[in-house]
Motif scaffolding. Sequence first.
Motif, PDB file in Angstrom:
ATOM      1  N   ASP A 103       0.783  -1.137   0.108  1.00 42.74           N
ATOM      2  CA  ASP A 103       0.035   0.215   0.225  1.00 42.74           C
ATOM      3  C   ASP A 103       0.870   1.258   0.108  1.00 42.74           C
ATOM      4  O   ASP A 103       0.535   2.233  -0.885  1.00 42.74           O
ATOM      5  CB  ASP A 103      -0.810  -0.039   1.393  1.00 42.74           C
ATOM      6  CG  ASP A 103      -1.945  -1.039   1.192  1.00 42.74           C
ATOM      7  OD1 ASP A 103      -2.246  -1.438   0.173  1.00 42.74           O
ATOM      8  OD2 ASP A 103      -2.863  -1.339   2.285  1.00 42.74           O
ATOM      9  N   SER A 104       1.847   1.426   0.752  1.00 38.30           N
ATOM     10  CA  SER A 104       2.525   2.535   0.996  1.00 38.30           C
ATOM     11  C   SER A 104       3.485   2.687  -0.087  1.00 38.30           C
ATOM     12  O   SER A 104       3.829   3.704  -0.655  1.00 38.30           O
ATOM     13  CB  SER A 104       3.570   2.362   2.290  1.00 38.30           C
ATOM     14  OG  SER A 104       4.553   1.450   2.155  1.00 38.30           O
ATOM     15  N   PHE A 105       4.200   1.576  -0.783  1.00 36.85           N
ATOM     16  CA  PHE A 105       4.874   1.885  -2.133  1.00 36.85           C
ATOM     17  C   PHE A 105       4.098   2.459  -3.174  1.00 36.85           C
ATOM     18  O   PHE A 105       4.543   3.248  -4.060  1.00 36.85           O
ATOM     19  CB  PHE A 105       5.444   0.362  -2.410  1.00 36.85           C
ATOM     20  CG  PHE A 105       6.090   0.437  -3.592  1.00 36.85           C
ATOM     21  CD1 PHE A 105       7.333   1.082  -3.574  1.00 36.85           C
ATOM     22  CD2 PHE A 105       5.880  -0.065  -4.778  1.00 36.85           C
ATOM     23  CE1 PHE A 105       8.143   1.083  -4.897  1.00 36.85           C
ATOM     24  CE2 PHE A 105       6.524   0.012  -6.070  1.00 36.85           C
ATOM     25  CZ  PHE A 105       7.629   0.586  -5.852  1.00 36.85           C
ATOM     26  N   LEU A 106       2.713   1.649  -3.290  1.00 36.78           N
ATOM     27  CA  LEU A 106       1.676   2.213  -4.560  1.00 36.78           C
ATOM     28  C   LEU A 106       1.363   3.522  -4.348  1.00 36.78           C
ATOM     29  O   LEU A 106       0.844   4.350  -5.429  1.00 36.78           O
ATOM     30  CB  LEU A 106       0.772   1.134  -4.660  1.00 36.78           C
ATOM     31  CG  LEU A 106       1.221  -0.246  -5.341  1.00 36.78           C
ATOM     32  CD1 LEU A 106       0.107  -1.132  -5.734  1.00 36.78           C
ATOM     33  CD2 LEU A 106       2.097  -0.114  -6.525  1.00 36.78           C
ATOM     34  N   SER A 107       1.033   4.046  -2.978  1.00 36.05           N
ATOM     35  CA  SER A 107       0.448   5.261  -2.919  1.00 36.05           C
ATOM     36  C   SER A 107       1.471   6.434  -2.541  1.00 36.05           C
ATOM     37  O   SER A 107       1.026   7.642  -2.529  1.00 36.05           O
ATOM     38  CB  SER A 107      -0.434   4.969  -1.903  1.00 36.05           C
ATOM     39  OG  SER A 107      -0.044   4.981  -0.498  1.00 36.05           O
ATOM     40  N   ASP A 108       2.648   6.044  -1.973  1.00 42.84           N
ATOM     41  CA  ASP A 108       3.592   7.122  -1.587  1.00 42.84           C
ATOM     42  C   ASP A 108       5.123   6.942  -1.862  1.00 42.84           C
ATOM     43  O   ASP A 108       5.611   7.504  -2.839  1.00 42.84           O
ATOM     44  CB  ASP A 108       3.542   7.291  -0.236  1.00 42.84           C
ATOM     45  CG  ASP A 108       4.408   8.085   0.646  1.00 42.84           C
ATOM     46  OD1 ASP A 108       4.815   9.120   0.039  1.00 42.84           O
ATOM     47  OD2 ASP A 108       4.775   7.774   1.856  1.00 42.84           O
ATOM     48  N   ARG A 109       5.460   5.714  -1.569  1.00 46.96           N
ATOM     49  CA  ARG A 109       7.139   5.804  -1.677  1.00 46.96           C
ATOM     50  C   ARG A 109       7.343   5.364  -3.072  1.00 46.96           C
ATOM     51  O   ARG A 109       8.543   5.645  -3.735  1.00 46.96           O
ATOM     52  CB  ARG A 109       7.577   4.348  -0.736  1.00 46.96           C
ATOM     53  CG  ARG A 109       7.507   4.849   0.828  1.00 46.96           C
ATOM     54  CD  ARG A 109       7.985   3.572   1.580  1.00 46.96           C
ATOM     55  NE  ARG A 109       7.327   2.530   1.569  1.00 46.96           N
ATOM     56  CZ  ARG A 109       7.909   1.496   0.706  1.00 46.96           C
ATOM     57  NH1 ARG A 109       8.894   1.541   0.137  1.00 46.96           N
ATOM     58  NH2 ARG A 109       7.093   0.281   0.359  1.00 46.96           N
ATOM     59  N   GLY A 110       6.665   4.755  -3.866  1.00 47.02           N
ATOM     60  CA  GLY A 110       6.715   4.228  -5.297  1.00 47.02           C
ATOM     61  C   GLY A 110       7.427   5.502  -6.321  1.00 47.02           C
ATOM     62  O   GLY A 110       7.912   5.206  -7.212  1.00 47.02           O
ATOM     63  N   ILE A 111       7.072   6.756  -5.804  1.00 54.23           N
ATOM     64  CA  ILE A 111       7.116   7.698  -6.780  1.00 54.23           C
ATOM     65  C   ILE A 111       8.837   7.906  -7.007  1.00 54.23           C
ATOM     66  O   ILE A 111       9.299   8.359  -7.915  1.00 54.23           O
ATOM     67  CB  ILE A 111       6.768   9.006  -6.433  1.00 54.23           C
ATOM     68  CG1 ILE A 111       6.653  10.028  -7.445  1.00 54.23           C
ATOM     69  CG2 ILE A 111       7.408   9.579  -5.094  1.00 54.23           C
ATOM     70  CD1 ILE A 111       6.014  11.363  -7.451  1.00 54.23           C
TER      71      ILE A 111
END
Length: 522
Positions: A212-220
């Motif tokens: 969740d955090s990767f796809l919504s926040d960290r992944g950028i």
Amino acid sequence: MLALWWIKRDFRLDDNAALHAALTECGQVIPVFFLESDIYLAQDASAFHLHAQLTALADLQNSLRLRGAELLIVRCNLPLGFSLLRQHIHFTHIFSHEETGAAVTFKRDIAVKKWCDAESVIWQEVPQSGVVRALRSRDNRQQYIAERLFDSEPLPVPEVVPQPLLPSLTINQHDCYQIPQLQELAPQLLDERIQWSSVQVVNERRAKRTLDSFLSDRGIGYRGGISSPNKAFFYGSRLSPHIAWGTISLRRIFSRLHRRLTELEELLNAQPDNKLAQRWHKSLEGFSARLFWRDHFVQRLESASWMESRALNPAYEQLEYSRDAARLDAWIDGHTGFPLIDACMRCLQATGFLNFRMRAMLVNFACFGLHIHWRDLQYPLARLFTDYEPGIHFSQIQMQAAIVGINTIRVYSPLKQLMDQDPDCQFIKRWVPELRGFSAEQIACHESITLPGYPAPLVDAEHNIRIMKERISVIRKSDEGQESAQRVLVKHGSRMKQKRTKKIHKLDAKVPAAKQIDLFGV
């Protein structure tokens, strides 16, 4: 009929094909995990691995109890464990996921199969990835990938897990409903260098939160961020331990990733100049590509189980390495006199994590710069990865040692990587405290000046690299080397450039050859 769900590298309820098959075909299911000393004390095993499994097991136990089921934990090697368990519970079926593991698990599974045949127990193994057992040709593999990972929906978490009333159960003097502590089970694995507060927690709930955090926040920041040993701790997906231990499925990740990429593509169609969406899309395409290539390398071990002990390309068995054991010890302990190499090794010893570029550099430098035999690296390095996946590990060791024969020879310069990825020496100073009193410029000149308190370079790395490149070049140009390379290419080479798979977002067109190895530490 009563089935056992034999938990191996699938510590989850969501999208669990083995559990689903057991519930569908037998109705009543008993989840069981075997703590096998042959496995958790094997030469490739470590406290990082056992900690991940016990942590994942505790979370899974809670989830099962919420669904009316108990989880059995049996401390016994297999197949003896099945025999002892069957004295108390008359199961007729065993369901598990297929596992592409090291030799120790491969031999264990062969023994289990013989036991099942002798006891008339039906053992059904279910695939959970794009790795195909008994694959005759890679030309046919794309259809399996599509069917397993893209063209079918992830299976939901079962609302209940029906099972019979279980007796009070003690096997080998251990309560089968209690999960032991690592300190109790294998105190010999504990290492004072491990910083447990920095070790990633591996369980199904954390896997979901990490995705969740990767796809919504960290992944950028994934694109570009994963090359840096400083940034990768945050911008990397950090899903590799969860994938390795099965606390999340590849199909679930691809399903979520596909939806997120679709959202971004729709946004870009409406707003072509949206810089934020462009950055997100490029980063997630890069992650998707690396994720997709995972099974490509695991397939090598599945198709050539012997590659743990032999070169995939037999022409390179003749390659000469140093016999100086002190070099291996210095490399493992992080005392080679090459700051970035030492920092990376000490980081691994403490946290169990390092980004791919640095991992590749460690192996590459050990083989080229220190002339350490690739076989001598395998187990010490495996023990340091929380996300240890045998299929990727053994494949990557041989690739970075440049002994596969079908890839461009790549040699990582620790100094160049220092200048590119850690120019201020933040990472180095964090993990090599002896160097905190020196400037970045001084550290970068470590091969030509003395840094009091820090060892001089162990070898003349440039000289050793030239020698190893010459040795490899001679083999590559030889008739034997070229003929062997062609056979490796036919059996183990990728087919992605020739064939496309639905819902991959044009991965084969997007991924240059040099990027097709960036898998570890995704």
